[in-house]
Write a protein that holds these residues in place. Structure first.
Motif, PDB file in Angstrom:
ATOM      1  N   UNK A  22      -6.723  42.083  23.544  1.00 44.30           N
ATOM      2  CA  UNK A  22      -7.543  40.953  23.976  1.00 44.30           C
ATOM      3  C   UNK A  22      -7.030  40.452  25.325  1.00 44.30           C
ATOM      4  N   UNK A  23      -7.698  40.818  26.372  1.00 47.83           N
ATOM      5  CA  UNK A  23      -7.276  40.463  27.732  1.00 47.83           C
ATOM      6  C   UNK A  23      -5.765  40.560  27.890  1.00 47.83           C
ATOM      7  N   UNK A  24      -5.216  41.745  27.652  1.00 49.73           N
ATOM      8  CA  UNK A  24      -3.760  41.834  27.616  1.00 49.73           C
ATOM      9  C   UNK A  24      -3.127  41.564  28.971  1.00 49.73           C
ATOM     10  N   UNK A  25      -3.874  41.769  30.030  1.00 49.02           N
ATOM     11  CA  UNK A  25      -3.271  41.632  31.353  1.00 49.02           C
ATOM     12  C   UNK A  25      -3.869  40.467  32.117  1.00 49.02           C
ATOM     13  N   UNK A  26      -4.617  39.634  31.411  1.00 43.74           N
ATOM     14  CA  UNK A  26      -5.355  38.566  32.078  1.00 43.74           C
ATOM     15  C   UNK A  26      -4.498  37.615  32.888  1.00 43.74           C
ATOM     16  N   UNK A  27      -3.267  37.390  32.410  1.00 35.41           N
ATOM     17  CA  UNK A  27      -2.466  36.351  33.057  1.00 35.41           C
ATOM     18  C   UNK A  27      -1.551  36.910  34.146  1.00 35.41           C
ATOM     19  N   UNK A  28      -1.731  38.174  34.489  1.00 38.12           N
ATOM     20  CA  UNK A  28      -0.762  38.801  35.396  1.00 38.12           C
ATOM     21  C   UNK A  28      -1.312  38.963  36.805  1.00 38.12           C
TER      22      UNK A  28
END
Ligand SMILES: Nc1ncnc2c1ncn2[C@@H]1O[C@H](COP(=O)(O)OP(=O)(O)OP(=O)(O)O)[C@@H](O)[C@H]1O
Ligand SMILES: [Mg+2]
Lengths: 279, 366
Positions: A161-167
């Motif tokens: 679930x949006x694993x890289x969204x915060x990067x």
């Protein structure tokens, strides 16, 4: 029989008057070994969809079939990487992964499990941080721990679930490659939720947009026929890539515009004349 | 023009000196030292101010009472008696001293006399033990109870009794409130079933708790002549103070972050594992906040309960001194007040340290 099947899924939150139907008429089939990406605007119901598939939520109507069996609960066969990492802050990196491994392989000895923890923590390049707590890690490192935790359980299917969204973009690129690497090693089935079209195209076999809700539903799918392993820089010149990218973005823009016009409610201002308190 | 030049030179000299100083002492350390010096300075000043105000207040009260006594002697017994009264008060004779708020120096003297008294009693005890050693050995070998020292308790013994009582009460509160809090927190239906109970008993005053415990313990101890004041007081303290822990534990357990619960579900942890590996650790900070409140409440109600239960602690000490009305009684009461305050403060610090130790997000707690 498809590997994963979603039939006429509806999901409503709340009851009675203040209930909202978040997902409407969702239909999706995935084959074993496939890598599918779902792109959607924020708040459109992506996490809700993921939780229906991994078994944390039950649909209001419709059914989720995993290998032909209705999903009623979570299962070790479906690994989850949560949107917000969801690491347990009082455990170290190693302990977080160990907890998962111990549940997935209850019969193994502690030594074997520890080896496995070390292997997966090493795989996401976090060996030096294995004894640190999540608080001491950067966002990207936390995300890696979440990846290691999900993969160490050796699930058949991996749901992200949006694993890289915060990067940031650079870290994102690296982790994309790492995930692809791990996925291609034994061709697990993978479902990726993302808000980044390029990421979807780079990683997935198919991209499906989620039309924004309320009453979000899946749009038409876009097949990505680019051979693996894909090369990011070379891909930019690939006509196939350009075509697909433009088509998806156009589609998303259109539904984005649609959404805007829908939400343009006119507010009527009350007629007020200022009173003079001095007089 | 020239003057300006000189000024500038001075400035640059000053700044280079300053830089040299800065290089010699790492700036962070320097700031820290200055800050802590400033803080201790302020604390010290405020203590002085407090003592000064206290001195002035007690002086004013003393004068008021002295004037009243002289006036009274004058109207009731005539001129001569008034003069005699004044002379008596000014001589410092203990028989006619105004009995009012003691001055700081009187309190200090009382503290010293209490410590001296403690030493005397300790010596007494040691002598007693020595004297009775042979006899007691014989008595034990004959299967009889040894003779124990039953003299007056010293101030230190009294303080220790109070601390013992408060810890016993605290442990009791912890062993009752934490498990019940966990169980209530886990089940919403139990929570609503227990809610009225908590809401009703939480505000009950220590005095009533004492009476309740007294009713029960008295019956349980029927026919037993041993002293049950300690038992009664620590149980009352525990029951009175446990509510904060109970409520906090239940709240902490009930409000565990949904993300952690989801992790537990995805990993498929069993109930036991879920409670002990996820729910409890995540509610520990709140539980410890509750325990900290419980300890401070326990210490606060202890005084009243000891007084009622006639348990040889600070509460009874204060009350007896008040009843006693001796010359230095008031200053002994003030000594006890400070001792109570300081111990309460130390207990709170102790709990804060423990709380910080167990909390995983130290930054957020502060
Ligand atoms: N437990 C809940 N109860 C009520 N409404 C909810 C609940 N969870 C989500 N919603 C609502 O459902 C909608 C979709 O939420 P969801 O978290 O699935 O969106 P999302 O696509 O994952 O968003 P994001 O990209 O920000 O993560 C939102 O409008 C949200 O307010
Ligand atoms: Mg989401």
């Amino acid at each position: 029989m498809a590997y994963l099947e979603l039939n006429n899924i509806y999901k409503t939150y709340g009851e009675g008057e203040n209930s909202t139907e978040v997902l409407s008429n969702i239909n999706l089939t995935m084959e074993e070994g496939e890598f599918v990406a779902i792109v959607g605007f924020t708040g459109s119901g992506k996490t809700t969809l993921v939780n229906l598939i991994n078994g944390l939520l039950q649909p209001t109507s419709g059914e989720v079939l995993f290998k032909g069996v209705p999903v009623t609960d979570t299962s070790h066969e479906r690994g989850v990487i949560f949107q917000n990492y969801s690491l347990l802050p009082w455990l170290t990196v190693g302990q977080n992964v160990y907890m998962a491994v111990k549940e997935a392989f209850p019969k193994e000895s502690k030594k074997v499990l520890m080896e496995r923890v070390k292997e997966y923590v090493g795989m996401v390049n976090l060996s030096p941080a294995i004894n640190k707590r999540p608080k001491e890690l950067s966002g990207g490192m936390r995300q890696r721990v979440a990846v290691a935790r999900a993969l160490a359980m050796n699930p058949e299917m991996i749901i992200m679930d949006e694993p890289l969204g915060a990067l940031d973009a650079l870290t994102r690129g690296n982790l994309q490659d790492e995930i692809l690497n791990i996925w291609s090693q034994d061709k697990r089935t993978a479902l990726l939720i993302t808000n980044d079209v390029d990421e979807g195209i780079y990683m997935a076999d198919r991209i499906i947009p989620l039309k924004p809700g309320p009453n979000a539903t899946l749009g038409p799918e876009f097949k990505i026929d680019i051979e693996r392993p894909r090369d990011k820089t070379a891909m930019n010149d690939n006509p196939e890539y350009k075509k697909t990218r433009n088509a998806i973005i156009e589609y998303l823009m259109d539904i984005g515009d649609e959404r805007k016009t829908i939400s343009e409610v006119e507010y009527k201002l009350p007629e007020l004349t200022p009173k003079s308190f001095v007089a | 023009m020239e003057q300006e030049m000189v000024l500038k030179n001075e400035n640059s000299l000053f700044s280079s000196l300053k830089q040299m100083l800065l290089k010699l002492t790492p700036s962070i350390k320097k700031d820290g030292i200055i800050k802590s010096l400033k803080n201790t300075g302020i604390t010290f000043l405020s203590i002085l101010l407090f003592i000064g105000l206290w001195q002035m207040g007690s002086k004013a009260l003393y004068n008021k009472e002295a004037d009243y006594r002289i006036e009274k002697a004058l109207t009731e017994r005539g001129e001569e008696a008034a003069v005699a009264e004044r002379v008596c008060i000014e001589s410092g004779d203990s028989s006619c001293q105004p009995n009012t708020l003691p001055s700081p120096s009187q309190v200090w003297a009382s503290l010293k006399s209490l410590v001296a008294d403690h030493q005397v009693i300790r010596a007494d005890k040691a002598a007693f033990a020595e004297k009775m050693a042979v006899t007691n050995e014989k008595m034990i070998s004959q299967g009889k109870d040894p003779i124990v020292y039953t003299g007056r308790a010293s101030f230190v013994d009294i303080v220790l009794t109070s601390i013992k009582t408060v810890f016993a009460g605290f442990l009791l509160a912890m062993f009752i409130a934490v498990p019940i809090g966990i169980i209530i927190g886990l089940s919403p239906s139990l929570r609503s079933a227990f809610n009225w109970f908590i809401q009703i008993f939480k505000p009950v005053s220590p005095v009533v708790w004492y009476l309740l415990v007294f009713m029960i313990v008295k019956t349980l101890y029927i026919g037993d002549s041993s002293d049950n004041a300690f038992v009664i007081s620590f149980i009352s303290v525990g029951l009175c103070a446990m509510w904060a822990t109970l409520v906090n534990t239940a709240m902490g357990v009930a409000s565990v972050d949904k993300d952690y619960i989801n992790v537990a579900k995805v990993l498929k942890l069993g109930t036991f594992q879920k409670v002990f590996k996820v729910i409890l650790p995540s509610s520990l900070p709140l539980i410890f906040t509750g325990l900290r409140i419980t300890l401070s409440v326990a210490w606060m109600v202890l005084i009243a309960i000891e007084l009622l239960a006639q348990s040889q602690g600070l509460g009874l000490f204060v009350w007896e001194e008040f009843q006693n009305g001796a010359n230095d009684s008031n200053s002994k009461i003030i000594v006890a007040m400070f001792v109570i305050g300081i111990i309460g403060f130390l207990l709170d610090r102790l709990m804060l340290a423990v709380q910080n130790m167990v909390s995983f997000n130290k930054n957020e707690m502060a």
